[in-house]
Design an enzyme around this catalytic site. Structure first.
Site, PDB file in Angstrom:
ATOM      1  N   LYS A   1     139.242  19.168  33.710  1.00 43.75           N
ATOM      2  CA  LYS A   1     139.833  17.522  33.493  1.00 43.75           C
ATOM      3  C   LYS A   1     139.709  16.962  35.008  1.00 43.75           C
ATOM      4  O   LYS A   1     139.966  15.852  35.303  1.00 43.75           O
ATOM      5  CB  LYS A   1     141.265  17.964  33.390  1.00 43.75           C
ATOM      6  CG  LYS A   1     141.746  17.886  32.020  1.00 43.75           C
ATOM      7  CD  LYS A   1     143.281  17.753  31.817  1.00 43.75           C
ATOM      8  CE  LYS A   1     143.810  18.060  30.583  1.00 43.75           C
ATOM      9  NZ  LYS A   1     145.150  18.977  30.663  1.00 43.75           N
TER      10      LYS A   1
ATOM     11  N   GLY B   1     133.109  30.664  33.058  1.00 46.00           N
ATOM     12  CA  GLY B   1     132.299  31.231  32.046  1.00 46.00           C
ATOM     13  C   GLY B   1     131.267  32.024  32.546  1.00 46.00           C
ATOM     14  O   GLY B   1     130.386  31.789  33.514  1.00 46.00           O
TER      15      GLY B   1
ATOM     16  N   ASP C   1     137.749  27.046  33.700  1.00 43.45           N
ATOM     17  CA  ASP C   1     136.484  26.145  33.048  1.00 43.45           C
ATOM     18  C   ASP C   1     136.913  26.162  31.409  1.00 43.45           C
ATOM     19  O   ASP C   1     137.020  27.049  30.898  1.00 43.45           O
ATOM     20  CB  ASP C   1     135.243  27.013  33.255  1.00 43.45           C
ATOM     21  CG  ASP C   1     134.634  26.447  34.658  1.00 43.45           C
ATOM     22  OD1 ASP C   1     135.371  25.485  35.274  1.00 43.45           O
ATOM     23  OD2 ASP C   1     133.721  26.698  35.176  1.00 43.45           O
TER      24      ASP C   1
ATOM     25  N   MET D   1     122.110  25.541  28.653  1.00 46.79           N
ATOM     26  CA  MET D   1     122.300  24.081  28.487  1.00 46.79           C
ATOM     27  C   MET D   1     120.912  23.257  28.214  1.00 46.79           C
ATOM     28  O   MET D   1     120.372  22.209  28.607  1.00 46.79           O
ATOM     29  CB  MET D   1     122.525  23.487  30.072  1.00 46.79           C
ATOM     30  CG  MET D   1     123.681  24.041  30.661  1.00 46.79           C
ATOM     31  SD  MET D   1     123.815  24.065  32.480  1.00 46.79           S
ATOM     32  CE  MET D   1     122.627  24.754  33.200  1.00 46.79           C
TER      33      MET D   1
HETATM   34  N1  SAH Z   1     127.868  30.764  34.192  1.00 46.72           N
HETATM   35  C1  SAH Z   1     127.395  30.664  32.786  1.00 46.72           C
HETATM   36  C2  SAH Z   1     126.526  29.628  32.545  1.00 46.72           C
HETATM   37  C3  SAH Z   1     127.555  28.125  32.787  1.00 46.72           C
HETATM   38  S1  SAH Z   1     126.167  26.981  31.980  1.00 46.72           S
HETATM   39  C4  SAH Z   1     127.063  31.978  32.323  1.00 46.72           C
HETATM   40  O1  SAH Z   1     126.733  32.887  33.252  1.00 46.72           O
HETATM   41  O2  SAH Z   1     127.185  32.291  31.137  1.00 46.72           O
HETATM   42  C5  SAH Z   1     126.739  26.496  30.693  1.00 46.72           C
HETATM   43  C6  SAH Z   1     125.716  27.057  29.639  1.00 46.72           C
HETATM   44  O3  SAH Z   1     125.918  28.352  29.321  1.00 46.72           O
HETATM   45  C7  SAH Z   1     125.619  26.354  28.038  1.00 46.72           C
HETATM   46  O4  SAH Z   1     125.285  25.309  28.042  1.00 46.72           O
HETATM   47  C8  SAH Z   1     125.016  27.335  27.429  1.00 46.72           C
HETATM   48  O5  SAH Z   1     123.916  27.106  27.518  1.00 46.72           O
HETATM   49  C9  SAH Z   1     125.518  28.660  28.037  1.00 46.72           C
HETATM   50  N2  SAH Z   1     126.599  29.395  27.406  1.00 46.72           N
HETATM   51  C10 SAH Z   1     127.878  29.765  27.960  1.00 46.72           C
HETATM   52  N3  SAH Z   1     128.574  30.146  26.946  1.00 46.72           N
HETATM   53  C11 SAH Z   1     128.051  30.422  26.061  1.00 46.72           C
HETATM   54  C12 SAH Z   1     128.321  31.035  24.640  1.00 46.72           C
HETATM   55  N4  SAH Z   1     129.395  31.446  24.492  1.00 46.72           N
HETATM   56  N5  SAH Z   1     127.238  30.859  23.879  1.00 46.72           N
HETATM   57  C13 SAH Z   1     126.167  30.340  24.074  1.00 46.72           C
HETATM   58  N6  SAH Z   1     125.832  29.867  25.287  1.00 46.72           N
HETATM   59  C14 SAH Z   1     126.873  29.659  26.062  1.00 46.72           C
END
Ligand code: SAH
Length: 513
Positions: free
Chosen positions: A63, A94, A41, A180
């Site tokens: 993509k 992520g 991702d 988000m």
């Molecule tokens: N599964 C991911 C969340 C995905 S939703 C998790 O557990 O973290 C995507 C949101 O995660 C982004 O809009 C932001 O709010 C947050 N996010 C992900 N990586 C981040 C980072 N390095 N710093 C701040 N917010 C982050």
């Protein structure tokens, strides 16, 4: 006709952690090492892909498809297809796969298709952000609960469309972390106030948490939206709401590290940069690795091979760098000869790192000169009777000839076959060029003359001087510093000892004084 695979594949949903590539779990790395396919991702750090085998297929899921739901369907189908064809698939997401990651939906699709899967948790963004911002999400004196909430739900005019219980979220003192939620920040904060949260409650926005680009904005429920707008604060970020945010004043650590916010270019060969970069990184610097040297085999192995086959005829072996150790022992291995061939030969290691590298091959150096320059090595040998001794000095093609020359003057027979060559990489990494052009680099480090001369050769002296205007120059020792001055650079940092550790300490001192 295609035969169906005997075993179905498996899909690992792996949490990549919030950004810092070291925050992935050991299990996550293990899965990556075994992957045939990695589907990753936007928010998963791309450096993690280096854990996957070189030949693994890498698919960027960002993509795939256009609209969000369609994209998710396509990702689900891709996982089913790849997993169903007998592959080991890593779905790298992520943070944590089950926190706003749609990992649940991917698992449902896999279960439906009968494809085995496993889920490897990750450090979710809220936890990464909280830890690196110095904000404990719970604290006995402040709150006993925390909620993770999406900022993309229920943004309509009233609460009727909302899956979020704003009353419960807003009343009381529980910490709330919005994901988000930057584009919808104003609305969410208004809602919290309407539903009873004190307008003075502190709020932290944490962007690109746990990475060198981490940015933090502090405000209150009442004013954070204005502040974010004024600062043009952008996603990806989490919004932490709660009295615990005030603890950051006492507990911040990430941004207090001595080199925090400093961008430092490390110019070494790609093989070598690692350790030095890590020590700068641990002090908080944002490190850009810029290989200016590529180490390759000699044009011919003939002379080195001859020497290796005759090792018993030498009294001394001098190895002047980790690279010399690596190439020398690498060649011995190729020739099917091991360290026992050195039984009758004394070994001199120039510098403690070289001695460490030797130890990895089971050899303890007999001599480690106190001064790591060629002159220091010569001084040590001047104290010994070298007359008639036979010395082997495997070297780089462009090495200075001081050691062989001086040893010969002492009456020794010296063979100095080329063990490796320094060549110029084709170009600078784009991130490095970009940072130099943006004038955002604080310091550049040179750890040998060839790093300086090669960079000058790659950029041209004029461009080099222009790009390094205002950049602090750190050089490991007098010879390297002379090369810097020869190309027109002024040296700002030079440690007393010519080691990477001393260089790291000198850089820290320079930027903290
Ligand atoms: N599964 C991911 C969340 C995905 S939703 C998790 O557990 O973290 C995507 C949101 O995660 C982004 O809009 C932001 O709010 C947050 N996010 C992900 N990586 C981040 C980072 N390095 N710093 C701040 N917010 C982050």
């Amino acid at each position: 006709m295609k035969t169906a695979p005997q075993h179905p594949g498996i899909v690992y949903l792996v949490g990549a952690g919030p950004g810092d590539p070291r925050l992935i779990t050991l299990r996550g790395i293990e899965c990556l090492r075994n992957a045939d396919v990695v589907v990753y991702d936007y928010l998963a750090n791309e450096l993690l892909l280096n854990h996957a085998p070189e030949g693994a297929e890498r698919i960027y899921a960002g993509k795939i498809g256009g609209r969000h739901n369609q994209a998710q369907d396509e990702i689900n189908s891709l996982l089913v297809e790849k997993g169903g064809s007998g592959k080991v698939v890593v779905r790298l997401k992520g943070g944590d796969p089950f926190v706003f990651g749609r990992g649940g939906e991917e698992c449902e699709a896999l279960r439906e298709a009968g494809i085995p899967f496993e889920v490897v948790p990750g450090v979710t963004a809220a936890m990464g952000a909280a830890a690196y911002a110095g904000i404990p999400l719970t604290h006995r004196d402040f709150t006993a609960s925390v909620a993770f909430v999406t900022g993309q739900e229920g943004q309509g005019k009233d609460d009727s469309d909302s899956a979020i219980d704003w009353d419960r979220l807003s009343l009381g003192s529980g910490t709330v972390v919005f994901y988000m939620g930057i584009t919808t920040l104003r609305r969410s904060m208004q809602r919290m106030m309407q539903h009873g949260r004190d307008a003075a409650t502190p709020v932290a926005l944490v962007r690109w948490a746990t990475t060198p680009c981490q940015q933090i904005l502090i405000g209150t429920v009442a004013d954070i939206a204005d502040k974010a707008e004024a600062a043009a604060f952008k996603p990806p970020a989490v919004t932490i709401v709660g009295d615990v945010v005030s603890l950051r004043e006492k507990l911040s650590w990430f941004d207090r590290r001595p080199l925090c916010g400093r961008k430092i270019i490390v110019t070494r060969s790609a093989e070598q940069a690692g350790e030095f970069s890590t020590s700068l990184d641990m002090l908080g610097a944002s490190v850009l690795e810029c290989p200016t040297i590529r180490l390759v085999e000699p044009e011919s192995w003939q002379l080195l091979d001859l020497a290796i086959r005759e090792l018993s005829g030498y009294d001394w072996l001098i190895l002047s760098s980790v690279n010399a150790v690596r190439f020398f022992f690498g060649r011995m291995e190729t020739l099917g000869i091991d360290a026992r061939a050195l039984a009758g030969c004394k070994v001199c290691a120039v510098g403690p790192k070289t001695a460490d590298a030797l130890r990895a091959f089971g050899i303890r150096a007999d001599l480690i000169p106190g001064d790591y320059k060629a002159e220091g090595v010569v001084d040590e040998f001047a104290g010994l009777d070298m007359h008639g001794s036979r010395v082997l000095f495997p070297r780089a093609d462009k090495a200075r000839d001081l050691i062989p020359r001086e040893l010969k003057r002492m009456g020794a027979h010296v063979d100095s076959p080329v063990a490796y060559r320094n060549i110029l990489p084709e170009r600078l990494p784009p991130e490095t060029l970009f940072a130099l052009e943006k004038r955002s680099v604080d310091c550049i480090t040179f750890t040998s003359s060839s790093t300086v001369l090669n960079l000058a050769a790659m950029l041209g002296e004029e461009l080099l001087l222009d790009m390094l205007k205002g950049v602090t120059v750190a050089s490991i020792g007098p010879i390297t510093s002379k090369s810097c001055r020869d190309v027109g650079l002024k040296v700002d940092i030079e440690p007393e000892l010519y080691t990477l550790d001393a260089m790291t300490t000198a850089i820290e001192a320079h930027f903290t004084n």
